[in-house]
Design a protein around this motif. Sequence first.
Motif, PDB file in Angstrom:
ATOM      1  N   LYS A  34       0.834  -1.203   0.000  1.00 57.53           N
ATOM      2  CA  LYS A  34       0.000   0.000   0.000  1.00 57.53           C
ATOM      3  C   LYS A  34       0.869   1.252   0.000  1.00 57.53           C
ATOM      4  O   LYS A  34       0.586   2.224  -0.690  1.00 57.53           O
ATOM      5  CB  LYS A  34      -0.939  -0.003   1.206  1.00 57.53           C
ATOM      6  CG  LYS A  34      -2.029  -1.031   1.096  1.00 57.53           C
ATOM      7  CD  LYS A  34      -2.898  -1.038   2.326  1.00 57.53           C
ATOM      8  CE  LYS A  34      -3.904  -2.171   2.231  1.00 57.53           C
ATOM      9  NZ  LYS A  34      -4.628  -2.380   3.475  1.00 57.53           N
ATOM     10  N   GLY A  37       2.273   2.016  -3.358  1.00 59.28           N
ATOM     11  CA  GLY A  37       1.335   2.676  -4.254  1.00 59.28           C
ATOM     12  C   GLY A  37       0.384   1.738  -4.962  1.00 59.28           C
ATOM     13  O   GLY A  37      -0.510   2.171  -5.682  1.00 59.28           O
ATOM     14  N   GLU A  97      -1.805   4.256  -7.245  1.00 56.98           N
ATOM     15  CA  GLU A  97      -2.188   5.586  -6.791  1.00 56.98           C
ATOM     16  C   GLU A  97      -1.296   6.640  -7.452  1.00 56.98           C
ATOM     17  O   GLU A  97      -0.091   6.668  -7.221  1.00 56.98           O
ATOM     18  CB  GLU A  97      -2.055   5.673  -5.273  1.00 56.98           C
ATOM     19  CG  GLU A  97      -3.002   4.765  -4.526  1.00 56.98           C
ATOM     20  CD  GLU A  97      -2.806   4.860  -3.029  1.00 56.98           C
ATOM     21  OE1 GLU A  97      -2.323   5.897  -2.542  1.00 56.98           O
ATOM     22  OE2 GLU A  97      -3.130   3.872  -2.357  1.00 56.98           O
ATOM     23  N   LYS A  98      -1.911   7.476  -8.244  1.00 54.69           N
ATOM     24  CA  LYS A  98      -1.162   8.488  -9.005  1.00 54.69           C
ATOM     25  C   LYS A  98      -0.320   9.382  -8.085  1.00 54.69           C
ATOM     26  O   LYS A  98       0.832   9.672  -8.383  1.00 54.69           O
ATOM     27  CB  LYS A  98      -2.111   9.359  -9.830  1.00 54.69           C
ATOM     28  CG  LYS A  98      -3.041   8.593 -10.731  1.00 54.69           C
ATOM     29  CD  LYS A  98      -2.371   8.179 -12.020  1.00 54.69           C
ATOM     30  CE  LYS A  98      -3.338   7.510 -12.961  1.00 54.69           C
ATOM     31  NZ  LYS A  98      -3.323   6.084 -12.945  1.00 54.69           N
ATOM     32  N   LYS A  99      -0.907   9.798  -6.953  1.00 59.30           N
ATOM     33  CA  LYS A  99      -0.175  10.663  -6.021  1.00 59.30           C
ATOM     34  C   LYS A  99       1.096   9.987  -5.522  1.00 59.30           C
ATOM     35  O   LYS A  99       2.154  10.598  -5.463  1.00 59.30           O
ATOM     36  CB  LYS A  99      -1.055  10.987  -4.810  1.00 59.30           C
ATOM     37  CG  LYS A  99      -1.854  12.219  -4.903  1.00 59.30           C
ATOM     38  CD  LYS A  99      -2.654  12.323  -3.616  1.00 59.30           C
ATOM     39  CE  LYS A  99      -2.959  13.715  -3.233  1.00 59.30           C
ATOM     40  NZ  LYS A  99      -3.808  13.771  -2.051  1.00 59.30           N
ATOM     41  N   THR A 100       0.971   8.733  -5.164  1.00 63.86           N
ATOM     42  CA  THR A 100       2.114   7.999  -4.622  1.00 63.86           C
ATOM     43  C   THR A 100       3.200   7.792  -5.675  1.00 63.86           C
ATOM     44  O   THR A 100       4.378   7.739  -5.347  1.00 63.86           O
ATOM     45  CB  THR A 100       1.657   6.635  -4.064  1.00 63.86           C
ATOM     46  OG1 THR A 100       0.585   6.855  -3.146  1.00 63.86           O
ATOM     47  CG2 THR A 100       2.774   5.913  -3.351  1.00 63.86           C
TER      48      THR A 100
END
Length: 121
Positions: A34, A37, A97-100
């Motif tokens: 997690k 990402g 997850e794009k942010k990660t």
Amino acid sequence: MELTNLLFYFAPIIGLGTLVIGILAVLRPQPMSKKFGIAATHLTLPYVVSTGIRDVFMGLTVLILFYNKNWTLLGLINFCISIVAVSDFLVVLKHGEKKTSFIHLFGAVLVTAYGIWLACQ
């Protein structure tokens, strides 16, 4: 202490950080996936363990080269490690997850710049 001298000691931070991340991925693959990402499922947890072993190897390599003060080779290895960080960025960007994913990109840029700086010493 001069900034240049201080920068040499960034290597053990990279090495220890990568080593700890690798060990945690081997011992606790679900939560570490997690943080990477991409949350792993029961069937994909062995791949997380595999990336953990990869990180343990990279961390130990950086620490050994730092210990031996082989700056040029350490720089080249850091530059090569940036390839792993770029691939992690691309995989997480596409599948997670794009942010990660941008944490991986930041790491790639940082390790690339540091590797080039070390190789030129």
